[in-house]
Design a protein around this motif. Structure first.
Motif, PDB file in Angstrom:
ATOM      1  N   GLN A 142      47.270  38.402  63.868  1.00 31.38           N
ATOM      2  CA  GLN A 142      47.927  39.700  63.952  1.00 31.38           C
ATOM      3  C   GLN A 142      48.598  40.075  62.623  1.00 31.38           C
ATOM      4  OE1 GLN A 142      48.019  42.003  66.428  1.00 31.38           O
ATOM      5  NE2 GLN A 142      46.520  40.726  67.511  1.00 31.38           N
ATOM      6  N   ASN A 143      49.289  39.160  62.034  1.00 33.29           N
ATOM      7  CA  ASN A 143      50.040  39.444  60.806  1.00 33.29           C
ATOM      8  C   ASN A 143      49.792  38.348  59.762  1.00 33.29           C
ATOM      9  OD1 ASN A 143      51.489  41.864  61.788  1.00 33.29           O
ATOM     10  ND2 ASN A 143      52.507  40.384  63.157  1.00 33.29           N
ATOM     11  N   PRO A 144      48.618  38.311  59.146  1.00 34.46           N
ATOM     12  CA  PRO A 144      48.348  37.275  58.138  1.00 34.46           C
ATOM     13  C   PRO A 144      49.239  37.464  56.907  1.00 34.46           C
ATOM     14  CG  PRO A 144      46.612  38.928  58.133  1.00 34.46           C
ATOM     15  CD  PRO A 144      47.493  39.241  59.315  1.00 34.46           C
ATOM     16  N   ASP A 145      49.801  36.379  56.462  1.00 32.71           N
ATOM     17  CA  ASP A 145      50.715  36.399  55.307  1.00 32.71           C
ATOM     18  C   ASP A 145      49.915  36.044  54.049  1.00 32.71           C
ATOM     19  OD1 ASP A 145      52.630  35.907  53.358  1.00 32.71           O
ATOM     20  OD2 ASP A 145      54.068  35.030  54.761  1.00 32.71           O
ATOM     21  N   MET A 146      49.738  37.011  53.156  1.00 32.88           N
ATOM     22  CA  MET A 146      48.904  36.802  51.969  1.00 32.88           C
ATOM     23  C   MET A 146      49.727  36.505  50.712  1.00 32.88           C
ATOM     24  SD  MET A 146      46.114  37.051  53.517  1.00 32.88           S
ATOM     25  CE  MET A 146      45.011  36.805  52.135  1.00 32.88           C
ATOM     26  N   LEU A 182      52.558  41.342  54.325  1.00 29.31           N
ATOM     27  CA  LEU A 182      51.445  42.098  54.910  1.00 29.31           C
ATOM     28  C   LEU A 182      50.683  42.914  53.873  1.00 29.31           C
ATOM     29  CD1 LEU A 182      53.223  43.381  58.148  1.00 29.31           C
ATOM     30  CD2 LEU A 182      51.831  41.313  57.843  1.00 29.31           C
ATOM     31  N   ALA A 183      51.028  42.755  52.611  1.00 24.31           N
ATOM     32  CA  ALA A 183      50.407  43.561  51.559  1.00 24.31           C
ATOM     33  C   ALA A 183      49.104  42.933  51.079  1.00 24.31           C
ATOM     34  CB  ALA A 183      51.366  43.736  50.390  1.00 24.31           C
ATOM     35  N   SER A 184      48.189  43.804  50.673  1.00 18.44           N
ATOM     36  CA  SER A 184      46.990  43.371  49.963  1.00 18.44           C
ATOM     37  C   SER A 184      47.295  43.339  48.469  1.00 18.44           C
ATOM     38  CB  SER A 184      45.826  44.325  50.232  1.00 18.44           C
ATOM     39  OG  SER A 184      45.362  44.214  51.554  1.00 18.44           O
ATOM     40  N   HIS A 185      46.531  42.534  47.752  1.00 20.25           N
ATOM     41  CA  HIS A 185      46.724  42.397  46.309  1.00 20.25           C
ATOM     42  C   HIS A 185      45.392  42.664  45.614  1.00 20.25           C
ATOM     43  CE1 HIS A 185      50.725  40.473  46.818  1.00 20.25           C
ATOM     44  NE2 HIS A 185      50.178  40.038  47.952  1.00 20.25           N
ATOM     45  N   ASP A 186      45.421  43.566  44.670  1.00 20.03           N
ATOM     46  CA  ASP A 186      44.236  43.895  43.880  1.00 20.03           C
ATOM     47  C   ASP A 186      44.429  43.405  42.451  1.00 20.03           C
ATOM     48  OD1 ASP A 186      42.698  45.021  45.792  1.00 20.03           O
ATOM     49  OD2 ASP A 186      42.468  46.965  44.810  1.00 20.03           O
ATOM     50  N   TYR A 187      43.525  42.538  41.998  1.00 20.34           N
ATOM     51  CA  TYR A 187      43.506  42.113  40.601  1.00 20.34           C
ATOM     52  C   TYR A 187      42.255  42.721  39.956  1.00 20.34           C
ATOM     53  CZ  TYR A 187      47.061  38.692  41.952  1.00 20.34           C
ATOM     54  OH  TYR A 187      48.205  38.093  42.416  1.00 20.34           O
ATOM     55  N   ILE A 188      42.481  43.600  38.999  1.00 16.06           N
ATOM     56  CA  ILE A 188      41.375  44.286  38.315  1.00 16.06           C
ATOM     57  C   ILE A 188      41.080  43.522  37.031  1.00 16.06           C
ATOM     58  CG2 ILE A 188      40.498  46.493  37.520  1.00 16.06           C
ATOM     59  CD1 ILE A 188      41.489  46.460  40.441  1.00 16.06           C
ATOM     60  N   LEU A 189      39.897  42.921  36.954  1.00 19.98           N
ATOM     61  CA  LEU A 189      39.553  42.040  35.836  1.00 19.98           C
ATOM     62  C   LEU A 189      38.503  42.685  34.942  1.00 19.98           C
ATOM     63  CD1 LEU A 189      39.090  38.742  37.892  1.00 19.98           C
ATOM     64  CD2 LEU A 189      41.215  39.709  37.012  1.00 19.98           C
ATOM     65  N   LYS A 190      38.716  42.606  33.645  1.00 20.82           N
ATOM     66  CA  LYS A 190      37.713  42.994  32.655  1.00 20.82           C
ATOM     67  C   LYS A 190      37.269  41.724  31.948  1.00 20.82           C
ATOM     68  CE  LYS A 190      35.484  46.464  30.717  1.00 20.82           C
ATOM     69  NZ  LYS A 190      34.710  47.453  31.476  1.00 20.82           N
ATOM     70  N   ILE A 191      36.053  41.279  32.236  1.00 25.54           N
ATOM     71  CA  ILE A 191      35.568  39.996  31.742  1.00 25.54           C
ATOM     72  C   ILE A 191      34.886  40.184  30.390  1.00 25.54           C
ATOM     73  CG2 ILE A 191      34.068  38.040  32.233  1.00 25.54           C
ATOM     74  CD1 ILE A 191      34.384  38.650  35.201  1.00 25.54           C
ATOM     75  N   VAL A 192      35.288  39.372  29.426  1.00 21.00           N
ATOM     76  CA  VAL A 192      34.762  39.477  28.054  1.00 21.00           C
ATOM     77  C   VAL A 192      33.982  38.202  27.735  1.00 21.00           C
ATOM     78  CG1 VAL A 192      35.341  39.805  25.622  1.00 21.00           C
ATOM     79  CG2 VAL A 192      36.768  40.850  27.400  1.00 21.00           C
ATOM     80  N   PRO A 193      32.657  38.296  27.528  1.00 17.75           N
ATOM     81  CA  PRO A 193      31.875  37.106  27.147  1.00 17.75           C
ATOM     82  C   PRO A 193      32.384  36.519  25.837  1.00 17.75           C
ATOM     83  CG  PRO A 193      30.438  38.921  27.802  1.00 17.75           C
ATOM     84  CD  PRO A 193      31.811  39.499  27.679  1.00 17.75           C
ATOM     85  N   THR A 194      32.438  35.195  25.783  1.00 19.20           N
ATOM     86  CA  THR A 194      32.962  34.498  24.612  1.00 19.20           C
ATOM     87  C   THR A 194      32.043  33.338  24.262  1.00 19.20           C
ATOM     88  OG1 THR A 194      35.223  35.060  25.295  1.00 19.20           O
ATOM     89  CG2 THR A 194      34.977  33.309  23.661  1.00 19.20           C
TER      90      THR A 194
END
Length: 290
Positions: A142-146, A182-194
């Motif tokens: 019902q209430n997953p803790d993220m 109860l919040a969602s978390h968005d991580y926006i990643l910009k991947i740089v080849p190295t």
């Protein structure tokens, strides 16, 4: 008259009885030798040591990877049971995998109330996302803790190079324990080849990344949406290349010759000026200056 090869000598010697040693000349000579020794040791250190040169170019450096990128994820959710934790993977090539379990491990925390998820998996080199959620659980809580802590998120081979400091594990230590459970978390990643190329020409492929994040409670017309921890990624077309290099021998020899020749030339001019001024002063003192 026989040919005398010595006439080609441009470094002709002055007899010792025609030279005059001075205290000033001795001081300048000693200082000159010490200065040459200091510069020589500095150049030798630079010649022995390797330097890291970086460059940028547009290309896919790892064409033999089959269009895949290896991912290492290590995250703790101290308030979510392990049987509820799962990994889902999606991308723009149509991949949609719920509950990925290959090369993954769940470690109970806090007497079973929490979970540490460790996973090693691959993603395609197209925009997409992978997320930690309860979507694969047989029964949704019902209430997953993220709330969570990210211990590691890296892409590609592990690079441990002394002189390269990059964002290979930019999310290490990210702490969201005080966030809304109860919040969602968005991580926006910009991947740089190295790419890292050592002195032998061997190349290792890794990926750095930049990150931006947001936290929100999502709702739809049916009510609150089950929260998740999203990692949304896209690849940069720019590749960063680090190359180990060592100073060429000819450049080292040129520098040493320039140091020795330049120092002796300047010291000789300085000594000549001081000697001429000293002789002129003596003549003035003796009243012989006209």
């Amino acid at each position: 008259m026989p040919f005398d090869f010595r006439r080609f000598d441009i470094y002709r010697k002055v007899p010792k009885d025609l030279t005059q040693p001075t205290y000033t000349g001795a001081i300048i000579s000693v200082c000159c030798c010490l200065f040459i020794l200091f510069l020589f040791l500095s150049e030798l250190t630079g010649f022995i040591a390797t330097e890291i040169v970086n460059e940028l170019y547009v290309d896919d450096p790892d064409k033999d990877s089959g269009g895949k990128i290896e991912v290492n994820l290590n995250i703790s959710l101290p308030n979510l049971h392990c049987e509820l934790v799962g990994l889902d993977i999606q991308d723009e090539m149509g991949r949609h995998e719920v509950g990925h379990i290959d090369n993954s491990m769940k470690i109970p925390l806090n007497n079973g109330d929490g979970c540490r998820f460790e996973g090693h998996f691959s993603i395609n080199k197209v925009p997409g996302n992978f997320h930690v959620s309860t979507h694969s659980a047989t029964a949704q809580p019902q209430n997953p803790d993220m709330t969570h802590i990210i211990h590691k998120l890296s892409f590609g081979d592990k690079l441990q190079v002394h002189n390269v400091h990059g964002a290979f594990n930019a999310l290490e230590g990210a702490d969201k324990l005080s966030s809304n459970p109860l919040a969602s978390h968005d991580y926006i990643l910009k991947i740089v080849p190295t790419v890292y190329e050592d002195m032998s020409g061997k190349q290792r492929y890794s990926y750095q990344y930049t990150v931006a994040n947001k936290e929100y409670v999502a709702y739809s017309h049916t009510g609150r949406i089950i929260p998740a921890i999203w990692f949304r990624y896209d690849l940069s077309p720019i590749t960063v290349k680090y190359t180990e290099r060592r100073q060429p021998l000819y450049r080292f020899i040129t520098s040493i010759c320039a140091i020795i020749g330049g120092t002796f030339t300047v010291a000789g001019i300085l000594d000549s000026c001081i000697f001429t001024a000293s002789e002129a002063w003596k003549k003035i003192q003796l009243g012989k200056m006209q």
